[in-house]
Design a protein around this motif. Structure first.
Motif, PDB file in Angstrom:
ATOM      1  N   MET A   1       0.215  -0.903  -0.181  1.00 34.75           N
ATOM      2  CA  MET A   1      -0.090   0.548  -0.053  1.00 34.75           C
ATOM      3  C   MET A   1       0.527   1.636  -0.044  1.00 34.75           C
ATOM      4  N   ALA A   2       2.085   1.137   0.536  1.00 36.35           N
ATOM      5  CA  ALA A   2       3.332   2.325   0.351  1.00 36.35           C
ATOM      6  C   ALA A   2       4.019   2.055  -1.025  1.00 36.35           C
ATOM      7  N   GLU A   3       3.626   1.132  -1.693  1.00 33.63           N
ATOM      8  CA  GLU A   3       3.962   1.611  -2.978  1.00 33.63           C
ATOM      9  C   GLU A   3       3.626   1.981  -3.961  1.00 33.63           C
ATOM     10  N   ARG A   4       4.668   2.535  -5.036  1.00 33.38           N
ATOM     11  CA  ARG A   4       3.320   3.266  -5.626  1.00 33.38           C
ATOM     12  C   ARG A   4       2.556   4.506  -5.348  1.00 33.38           C
ATOM     13  N   MET A   5       2.302   5.183  -4.021  1.00 30.57           N
ATOM     14  CA  MET A   5       1.088   5.467  -3.778  1.00 30.57           C
ATOM     15  C   MET A   5       0.790   6.531  -5.013  1.00 30.57           C
ATOM     16  N   GLY A   6       2.528   7.427  -5.749  1.00 31.01           N
ATOM     17  CA  GLY A   6       1.644   7.762  -7.132  1.00 31.01           C
ATOM     18  C   GLY A   6       0.016   7.462  -7.848  1.00 31.01           C
ATOM     19  N   TRP A   7       0.539   6.275  -7.988  1.00 26.38           N
ATOM     20  CA  TRP A   7      -0.909   5.486  -8.954  1.00 26.38           C
ATOM     21  C   TRP A   7      -1.757   5.610  -8.223  1.00 26.38           C
ATOM     22  N   ARG A   8      -1.522   4.702  -7.049  1.00 24.80           N
ATOM     23  CA  ARG A   8      -3.154   4.517  -6.177  1.00 24.80           C
ATOM     24  C   ARG A   8      -3.754   5.380  -5.772  1.00 24.80           C
ATOM     25  N   GLY A   9      -3.128   6.658  -5.293  1.00 26.13           N
ATOM     26  CA  GLY A   9      -3.613   7.521  -4.916  1.00 26.13           C
ATOM     27  C   GLY A   9      -4.283   8.555  -6.064  1.00 26.13           C
ATOM     28  N   ASN A  10      -3.823   8.468  -7.310  1.00 28.82           N
ATOM     29  CA  ASN A  10      -4.365   9.462  -8.694  1.00 28.82           C
ATOM     30  C   ASN A  10      -4.309   8.250  -9.946  1.00 28.82           C
ATOM     31  N   PRO A  11      -5.594   8.110  -9.880  1.00 29.12           N
ATOM     32  CA  PRO A  11      -6.021   6.454 -11.319  1.00 29.12           C
ATOM     33  C   PRO A  11      -5.052   7.353 -12.839  1.00 29.12           C
ATOM     34  N   ALA A  12      -5.348   8.216 -12.611  1.00 30.02           N
ATOM     35  CA  ALA A  12      -4.718   9.130 -14.010  1.00 30.02           C
ATOM     36  C   ALA A  12      -3.254   9.130 -14.524  1.00 30.02           C
ATOM     37  N   GLU A  13      -2.669   8.616 -13.526  1.00 27.23           N
ATOM     38  CA  GLU A  13      -1.057   8.844 -13.412  1.00 27.23           C
ATOM     39  C   GLU A  13      -0.916   7.145 -13.552  1.00 27.23           C
ATOM     40  N   LEU A  14      -1.758   6.138 -13.020  1.00 28.60           N
ATOM     41  CA  LEU A  14      -1.937   5.169 -13.743  1.00 28.60           C
ATOM     42  C   LEU A  14      -0.961   4.985 -14.893  1.00 28.60           C
TER      43      LEU A  14
END
Length: 345
Positions: A50-63
């Protein structure tokens, strides 16, 4: 009107999904801050992912920046009987409903791919990505944004026409599709799910401390569990359905259409599970999500359940693990025996 969106949703229902709605990848901007606060408070416990790739997890548009739409889908797995009934039979193992049949990851993903391939045939040049709880995607906020349902006070998704017994799947696509309106909470003053939690894992409505949740403890947590929490686990050896089963909206739950979600595991005797070796464990739970926790974590859970059973007849089953190779299993065996000896006149 016979639009691509309408035909897509019709196709999803034809493939067996219970409900389908559309949202945009950037529809949940508030999730990034919520996720950061959750991790900063240490509530993720041993769930390091959950602490990994928080940018993607928190913002699906960045995934996947090229994505323009997200099709969120629900697949019902409603149990045929009350899943909490087994709690009154401490000599038997309680397994979460979703894990009693075949692994939903495999079944839902195959269905998602069929819907996705249909979309690609309808929109040449388009691209898709499908996700079923296996990528840094926060499905529940996206599902609420799509109008599929809302996150209840137990933090799980529920819907007025589905209850809360359903899996989520997502299809990200470069196709621009009209978004549906988001759903709002319809929990009102009800606190049934919060009151049902056997370990008091809810910090507040809509706020769960996974480190006290039996689902987290039996599946995600590696190593010994705090004695105070072991005693509250009862005979739950994989997951917990108490908060889900308590939800009044389940009176509208849809019958599961996928027979492979049926109760293949059942309510096995703890004595039978306690004697499994690694090969037997893998054979018994082949194709089941239970297999992923491994034999040692599984035996740890079984021994805690034996300790909570109050059944002196299970003492021999616990004794067989006093010399186990794994220290956590040995510790669980000692604890189980101490509990049984206390309960025996």
């Amino acid at each position: 009107m016979d639009t691509l969106k309408n035909r897509l949703i019709a196709k999803a229902l034809e493939e067996g999904f219970s409900k389908a709605r559309i949202t945009r990848p950037d529809a949940v901007p508030e999730t990034a801050a919520r996720l950061e606060a959750f991790v900063a408070d240490g509530l993720h416990g041993q769930m390091g992912w959950m602490a990994e790739r928080m940018g993607w997890r928190g913002n699906p548009a960045e995934l996947w920046p090229e994505a323009r739409s997200v099709l969120m889908l629900a697949e019902s797995y409603t149990p045929a009987t009350d899943p909490t009934g087994v709690l009154a039979h401490p000599e038997r193992a309680a397994v979460s409903v979703y894990a009693r049949g075949k692994d939903y990851h495999d079944l839902v993903k195959k269905r998602l791919k069929r819907v996705g391939r249909w979309l690609l045939d309808q929109a040449p040049g388009a691209e898709i990505k499908v996700f079923v709880d296996t990528a840094p995607v926060m499905e529940k906020p996206l599902a609420q944004a799509a109008g599929l349902g809302w996150q209840g006070k137990h933090t799980n998704l529920l819907a007025r026409d589905l209850g809360n017994w359903f899996f989520l799947g997502a299809i990200f696509t470069t196709v621009e599709l009209p978004a549906d309106a988001p759903e709002i909470s319809h929990c009102g003053s009800c606190s049934s799910c919060l009151d049902a939690c056997p370990t008091d894992a809810f910090l507040a409505p809509y706020r769960l401390d996974p480190r006290r949740c039996i689902s987290y403890l039996t599946i995600e947590h590696n190593g010994p569990i705090e004695p105070e929490l072991r005693a509250r686990m009862g005979n739950r050896i994989y997951g917990c359905d108490d908060c889900l089963a308590a939800c009044p909206w389940n009176k509208f739950a849809q019958t599961a259409r996928e027979m492979r979600y049926s109760d293949a595991v059942g309510e096995p005797l703890l004595a039978e599970l306690a004697v499994l070796d690694d090969a037997g464990f893998r054979a018994l739970f082949s194709g089941s999500p239970i297999k992923r926790i491994g034999i040692n974590r599984f035996l740890r859970n079984i021994l805690y359940a034996i300790g909570n059973s109050g059944d002196a007849g299970l003492i021999p089953a616990a004794q067989t693990h006093l010399e186990a190779e794994d220290e956590t299993v040995r510790d669980a065996a000692r604890w189980a025996l101490a509990r049984l000896n206390e309960a025996t006149p």
